[in-house]
Design a protein around this motif. Structure first.
Motif, PDB file in Angstrom:
ATOM      1  N   LEU A 112     -53.000  25.957  30.651  1.00 51.84           N
ATOM      2  CA  LEU A 112     -51.860  25.574  30.806  1.00 51.84           C
ATOM      3  C   LEU A 112     -51.144  28.005  30.277  1.00 51.84           C
ATOM      4  CD1 LEU A 112     -49.680  23.176  28.999  1.00 51.84           C
ATOM      5  CD2 LEU A 112     -50.369  23.291  31.358  1.00 51.84           C
ATOM      6  N   ALA A 113     -51.303  28.414  29.860  1.00 49.89           N
ATOM      7  CA  ALA A 113     -51.663  29.968  30.306  1.00 49.89           C
ATOM      8  C   ALA A 113     -51.006  30.634  31.711  1.00 49.89           C
ATOM      9  CB  ALA A 113     -53.187  30.785  29.462  1.00 49.89           C
ATOM     10  N   PRO A 114     -51.918  30.438  32.614  1.00 55.49           N
ATOM     11  CA  PRO A 114     -51.953  30.401  33.495  1.00 55.49           C
ATOM     12  C   PRO A 114     -50.117  30.467  34.713  1.00 55.49           C
ATOM     13  CG  PRO A 114     -54.414  30.104  34.164  1.00 55.49           C
ATOM     14  CD  PRO A 114     -53.791  29.288  32.703  1.00 55.49           C
ATOM     15  N   ILE A 115     -50.333  29.285  34.651  1.00 55.78           N
ATOM     16  CA  ILE A 115     -48.539  28.427  34.977  1.00 55.78           C
ATOM     17  C   ILE A 115     -47.418  30.072  33.499  1.00 55.78           C
ATOM     18  CG2 ILE A 115     -48.571  26.487  33.850  1.00 55.78           C
ATOM     19  CD1 ILE A 115     -47.192  27.922  37.830  1.00 55.78           C
ATOM     20  N   LYS A 116     -48.053  29.327  32.871  1.00 56.02           N
ATOM     21  CA  LYS A 116     -46.838  30.356  31.634  1.00 56.02           C
ATOM     22  C   LYS A 116     -46.646  31.428  31.941  1.00 56.02           C
ATOM     23  CE  LYS A 116     -46.654  26.671  28.673  1.00 56.02           C
ATOM     24  NZ  LYS A 116     -46.693  25.972  26.718  1.00 56.02           N
ATOM     25  N   ILE A 117     -47.774  32.434  31.786  1.00 58.72           N
ATOM     26  CA  ILE A 117     -47.485  33.975  33.063  1.00 58.72           C
ATOM     27  C   ILE A 117     -46.745  33.903  34.477  1.00 58.72           C
ATOM     28  CG2 ILE A 117     -48.862  35.752  33.742  1.00 58.72           C
ATOM     29  CD1 ILE A 117     -51.462  34.715  31.362  1.00 58.72           C
ATOM     30  N   ILE A 118     -47.143  33.094  34.850  1.00 63.85           N
ATOM     31  CA  ILE A 118     -46.581  33.365  36.168  1.00 63.85           C
ATOM     32  C   ILE A 118     -44.583  32.840  35.458  1.00 63.85           C
ATOM     33  CG2 ILE A 118     -46.360  32.000  38.125  1.00 63.85           C
ATOM     34  CD1 ILE A 118     -49.395  31.487  38.412  1.00 63.85           C
ATOM     35  N   MET A 119     -44.451  31.852  34.747  1.00 68.46           N
ATOM     36  CA  MET A 119     -43.437  31.687  34.581  1.00 68.46           C
ATOM     37  C   MET A 119     -42.644  32.913  34.280  1.00 68.46           C
ATOM     38  SD  MET A 119     -41.676  28.826  31.605  1.00 68.46           S
ATOM     39  CE  MET A 119     -43.031  29.758  30.640  1.00 68.46           C
ATOM     40  N   VAL A 120     -42.897  33.509  32.611  1.00 73.53           N
ATOM     41  CA  VAL A 120     -42.752  34.592  32.249  1.00 73.53           C
ATOM     42  C   VAL A 120     -42.067  35.421  34.008  1.00 73.53           C
ATOM     43  CG1 VAL A 120     -43.101  36.591  31.528  1.00 73.53           C
ATOM     44  CG2 VAL A 120     -44.083  34.883  30.194  1.00 73.53           C
ATOM     45  N   ILE A 121     -43.398  35.785  34.464  1.00 72.00           N
ATOM     46  CA  ILE A 121     -43.491  36.623  35.452  1.00 72.00           C
ATOM     47  C   ILE A 121     -41.748  36.529  36.816  1.00 72.00           C
ATOM     48  CG2 ILE A 121     -43.740  37.816  38.005  1.00 72.00           C
ATOM     49  CD1 ILE A 121     -47.144  37.582  36.300  1.00 72.00           C
ATOM     50  N   GLY A 122     -42.002  35.103  37.146  1.00 71.76           N
ATOM     51  CA  GLY A 122     -40.691  34.630  37.591  1.00 71.76           C
ATOM     52  C   GLY A 122     -39.417  35.311  36.741  1.00 71.76           C
ATOM     53  N   ILE A 123     -39.414  35.289  35.964  1.00 67.71           N
ATOM     54  CA  ILE A 123     -38.155  35.474  35.336  1.00 67.71           C
ATOM     55  C   ILE A 123     -38.103  36.486  34.835  1.00 67.71           C
ATOM     56  CG2 ILE A 123     -36.918  34.871  32.960  1.00 67.71           C
ATOM     57  CD1 ILE A 123     -38.809  31.958  32.356  1.00 67.71           C
ATOM     58  N   VAL A 124     -38.477  36.963  35.073  1.00 66.16           N
ATOM     59  CA  VAL A 124     -38.579  38.753  34.612  1.00 66.16           C
ATOM     60  C   VAL A 124     -37.566  38.914  36.129  1.00 66.16           C
ATOM     61  CG1 VAL A 124     -39.794  41.299  34.335  1.00 66.16           C
ATOM     62  CG2 VAL A 124     -39.972  38.980  33.221  1.00 66.16           C
ATOM     63  N   LEU A 125     -38.764  38.413  37.694  1.00 65.95           N
ATOM     64  CA  LEU A 125     -38.391  39.411  38.471  1.00 65.95           C
ATOM     65  C   LEU A 125     -36.673  38.162  38.435  1.00 65.95           C
ATOM     66  CD1 LEU A 125     -41.490  38.579  40.411  1.00 65.95           C
ATOM     67  CD2 LEU A 125     -40.978  40.421  39.614  1.00 65.95           C
ATOM     68  N   MET A 126     -36.309  37.344  38.600  1.00 66.95           N
ATOM     69  CA  MET A 126     -34.923  36.995  38.797  1.00 66.95           C
ATOM     70  C   MET A 126     -34.287  37.847  37.684  1.00 66.95           C
ATOM     71  SD  MET A 126     -34.168  32.854  39.068  1.00 66.95           S
ATOM     72  CE  MET A 126     -32.619  32.511  39.742  1.00 66.95           C
ATOM     73  N   LEU A 127     -34.236  37.907  36.978  1.00 65.46           N
ATOM     74  CA  LEU A 127     -33.607  39.186  35.500  1.00 65.46           C
ATOM     75  C   LEU A 127     -33.393  40.272  36.926  1.00 65.46           C
ATOM     76  CD1 LEU A 127     -32.312  38.694  33.224  1.00 65.46           C
ATOM     77  CD2 LEU A 127     -34.570  39.627  31.633  1.00 65.46           C
ATOM     78  N   LEU A 128     -34.656  40.646  36.597  1.00 67.45           N
ATOM     79  CA  LEU A 128     -34.402  42.473  37.851  1.00 67.45           C
ATOM     80  C   LEU A 128     -33.236  41.690  38.839  1.00 67.45           C
ATOM     81  CD1 LEU A 128     -37.830  43.300  37.189  1.00 67.45           C
ATOM     82  CD2 LEU A 128     -35.592  44.259  36.460  1.00 67.45           C
ATOM     83  N   GLN A 129     -33.594  40.848  39.680  1.00 67.03           N
ATOM     84  CA  GLN A 129     -33.190  40.953  40.635  1.00 67.03           C
ATOM     85  C   GLN A 129     -31.225  40.343  40.597  1.00 67.03           C
ATOM     86  OE1 GLN A 129     -33.552  41.902  43.838  1.00 67.03           O
ATOM     87  NE2 GLN A 129     -31.405  41.019  44.228  1.00 67.03           N
ATOM     88  N   THR A 130     -30.994  39.999  39.000  1.00 69.64           N
ATOM     89  CA  THR A 130     -29.962  39.684  38.933  1.00 69.64           C
ATOM     90  C   THR A 130     -28.933  40.644  38.876  1.00 69.64           C
ATOM     91  OG1 THR A 130     -30.262  37.365  38.138  1.00 69.64           O
ATOM     92  CG2 THR A 130     -28.322  38.223  37.788  1.00 69.64           C
TER      93      THR A 130
END
Length: 155
Positions: A112-130
Motif C-alpha cells: 500500500l506504500a505506493p498509493i499512500k505516497i501518491i496520496m501525500v503528493i496529491g494532498i500537497v499539490l492541492m494544498l499548494l494550489q489552495t
C-alpha cells in the motif's frame, strides 16, 4: 487525465482474460482502484486551477466580484485547515505503511506504500494550489488587480 485510459485498459484486459482465455486475474480490480485513486488524488489541484469544483451558483453569481472573493477566501481557509489535517493523517499512514510493509488484505496483497505516497503528493499539490488561490482571492477582496500584479500567466 490519461490514467482513466490506463484503468480502462486494465479492466478490459481482466474482462478478456476471464471470458476469452478462461484465465481470470486476481490483481485487476485492485489495480484499477489504485489507478482511479491516483487519478482523483492528483487531479484535485488541477481541478482547483481550472476552478472546476462545484459551488452553489444560486447566490454566488448574484454577488459582486469583491463579495465572491471574500467568500472564496473564507472557504479557502476552511479547505486549507481540512487539507492540513488530511496531510497529517496521510503522512502518518504512509510512514506506517513503509515501516511495516503494509499490504492490502486480499489474495493479491499488493503493497500500500505506493498509493499512500501518491496520496501525500496529491494532498500537497492541492494544498499548494489552495494557498495560491487564497492569495489571489485576498488580493481581489482588497481590490488589487491580480493579473496586473502577478502577470497574465496566472489562472
Amino acid at each position: 487525465m490519461y490514467l482513466v485510459f490506463v484503468m480502462m485498459a486494465i479492466l478490459l484486459y481482466a474482462s478478456l482474460s476471464r471470458t476469452i482465455f478462461n484465465s481470470p486475474v486476481i490483481w485487476a480490480v485492485e489495480m484499477a482502484q489504485f489507478t482511479m485513486a491516483a487519478y482523483y488524488l492528483l487531479g484535485g489541484g488541477y481541478s482547483l486551477i481550472l476552478r472546476g469544483h462545484v459551488r452553489m451558483d444560486v447566490l454566488y453569481t448574484r454577488w459582486s466580484e469583491r463579495t465572491r472573493a471574500i467568500v472564496d477566501s473564507f472557504t479557502n481557509i476552511l479547505l486549507i485547515v481540512y487539507l492540513l489535517v488530511l496531510l497529517y493523517g496521510s503522512i502518518s499512514s504512509t510512514v506506517y505503511s513503509i515501516e511495516y510493509g503494509q499490504t492490502n488484505y486480499s489474495a493479491w496483497a499488493p503493497p500500500l506504500a505506493p498509493i499512500k505516497i501518491i496520496m501525500v503528493i496529491g494532498i500537497v499539490l492541492m494544498l499548494l494550489q489552495t494557498i495560491s488561490r487564497s492569495i489571489k482571492d485576498i488580493c481581489r477582496a482588497k481590490g488589487i488587480d491580480v493579473a496586473e500584479t502577478f502577470g497574465d500567466y496566472l489562472p
